[in-house]
Design a protein around this motif. Structure first.
Motif, short mmCIF file in Angstrom:
data_model
loop_
_atom_site.label_atom_id
_atom_site.label_comp_id
_atom_site.label_asym_id
_atom_site.label_seq_id
_atom_site.Cartn_x
_atom_site.Cartn_y
_atom_site.Cartn_z
N LEU A 12 9.48 38.69 52.91
CA LEU A 12 10.22 38.13 52.08
C LEU A 12 10.22 39.00 50.82
O LEU A 12 11.24 39.15 50.01
CB LEU A 12 9.37 36.86 51.39
N ALA A 13 9.22 39.83 50.41
CA ALA A 13 9.16 40.92 49.38
C ALA A 13 10.53 41.95 49.80
O ALA A 13 11.31 42.23 48.97
CB ALA A 13 7.90 41.55 49.14
N ASP A 26 20.41 48.17 43.21
CA ASP A 26 20.17 47.89 42.00
C ASP A 26 20.90 47.31 41.07
O ASP A 26 22.02 46.98 41.40
CB ASP A 26 19.71 49.29 41.27
N GLY A 27 20.49 46.74 39.81
CA GLY A 27 21.38 45.96 38.99
C GLY A 27 20.82 44.72 38.46
O GLY A 27 19.71 44.44 39.26
N PRO A 28 21.47 44.11 37.55
CA PRO A 28 20.64 42.78 37.32
C PRO A 28 20.46 41.53 38.10
O PRO A 28 19.71 40.88 38.33
CB PRO A 28 21.87 42.34 35.91
N VAL A 29 21.30 41.47 39.13
CA VAL A 29 21.43 40.46 40.31
C VAL A 29 20.37 40.84 40.94
O VAL A 29 19.30 39.83 41.16
CB VAL A 29 22.76 40.29 41.08
N ARG A 30 20.27 41.95 41.45
CA ARG A 30 18.75 42.33 42.43
C ARG A 30 17.69 42.10 41.63
O ARG A 30 16.57 41.94 42.12
CB ARG A 30 18.95 43.72 42.76
N ARG A 31 17.54 42.50 40.22
CA ARG A 31 16.28 42.32 39.33
C ARG A 31 16.13 41.02 39.29
O ARG A 31 14.94 40.67 39.43
CB ARG A 31 16.53 43.15 37.96
N LEU A 32 16.97 40.04 38.97
CA LEU A 32 16.80 38.73 38.89
C LEU A 32 16.30 38.30 40.33
O LEU A 32 15.31 37.34 40.34
CB LEU A 32 18.06 37.75 38.77
N GLY A 33 16.81 38.55 41.44
CA GLY A 33 16.36 37.95 42.52
C GLY A 33 14.75 38.57 43.07
O GLY A 33 14.20 37.70 43.33
N TRP A 36 12.85 36.07 40.71
CA TRP A 36 12.82 34.99 41.49
C TRP A 36 11.67 35.23 42.67
O TRP A 36 10.75 33.98 42.72
CB TRP A 36 14.08 34.59 41.81
N HIS A 37 11.79 36.11 43.16
CA HIS A 37 10.62 36.05 44.31
C HIS A 37 9.22 36.04 43.78
O HIS A 37 8.55 35.31 44.35
CB HIS A 37 10.96 37.33 45.26
N ARG A 38 9.06 37.06 42.79
CA ARG A 38 7.74 37.05 42.37
C ARG A 38 7.12 35.63 41.57
O ARG A 38 5.95 35.27 41.75
CB ARG A 38 7.71 37.93 41.16
N LEU A 39 8.00 35.11 40.66
CA LEU A 39 7.62 34.06 40.07
C LEU A 39 7.80 32.70 40.68
O LEU A 39 6.99 31.72 40.44
CB LEU A 39 8.40 33.94 38.73
N VAL A 40 8.66 32.35 41.63
CA VAL A 40 9.09 31.24 42.28
C VAL A 40 8.75 31.27 43.98
O VAL A 40 8.09 30.55 44.54
CB VAL A 40 10.39 30.70 42.07
N GLY A 41 9.48 32.19 44.45
CA GLY A 41 9.65 32.25 45.99
C GLY A 41 8.18 32.45 46.56
O GLY A 41 7.63 31.88 47.17
N LEU A 42 7.55 33.47 46.02
CA LEU A 42 6.34 33.62 46.78
C LEU A 42 5.22 32.73 46.40
O LEU A 42 4.22 32.16 47.36
CB LEU A 42 5.74 35.16 46.39
#
Length: 97
Positions: A12-13, A26-33, A36-42
């Motif tokens: 998942l990471a 890289d970019g804002p969409v990737r950083r947001l994803g 999201w993985h760190r705060l919600v998904g995982l």
């Protein structure tokens, strides 16, 4: 979902960091994803997998339920239910429903 095993936390990471869900590496969409993985998904994945593991066998579910009921009957358990668990579940229900 029934024929393939679920992705591991490492998979998942890796998907958050390098997956093909966005065109750039890289970019804002990737950083947001990634965030999201760190705060919600995982966290949601970990909680759901533990719930799944407990629910698979009555020998796991019954002791966990008894311990949960005993915890809720204590003062600390009542405080945790009122100030931690209920608000988090309420927020999750508001977001998801």
């Amino acid at each position: 979902m029934l024929t393939e095993p679920p992705a591991s936390a490492a998979q998942l990471a890796a998907y958050a960091w390098r997956g093909g869900w966005t065109g750039g590496v890289d970019g804002p969409v990737r950083r947001l994803g990634v965030w999201w993985h760190r705060l919600v998904g995982l966290p949601v994945t970990v909680v759901c997998r533990y719930v799944e593991w407990v629910a698979q066998r009555p020998g796991r579910a019954v002791p966990v339920y008894v311990l949960w009921r005993l915890f809720v009957l204590t003062t600390a358990g009542q405080w945790a239910m009122e100030h931690l668990i209920r608000p988090v579940l309420g927020l999750a229900a508001w977001v998801l429903l």
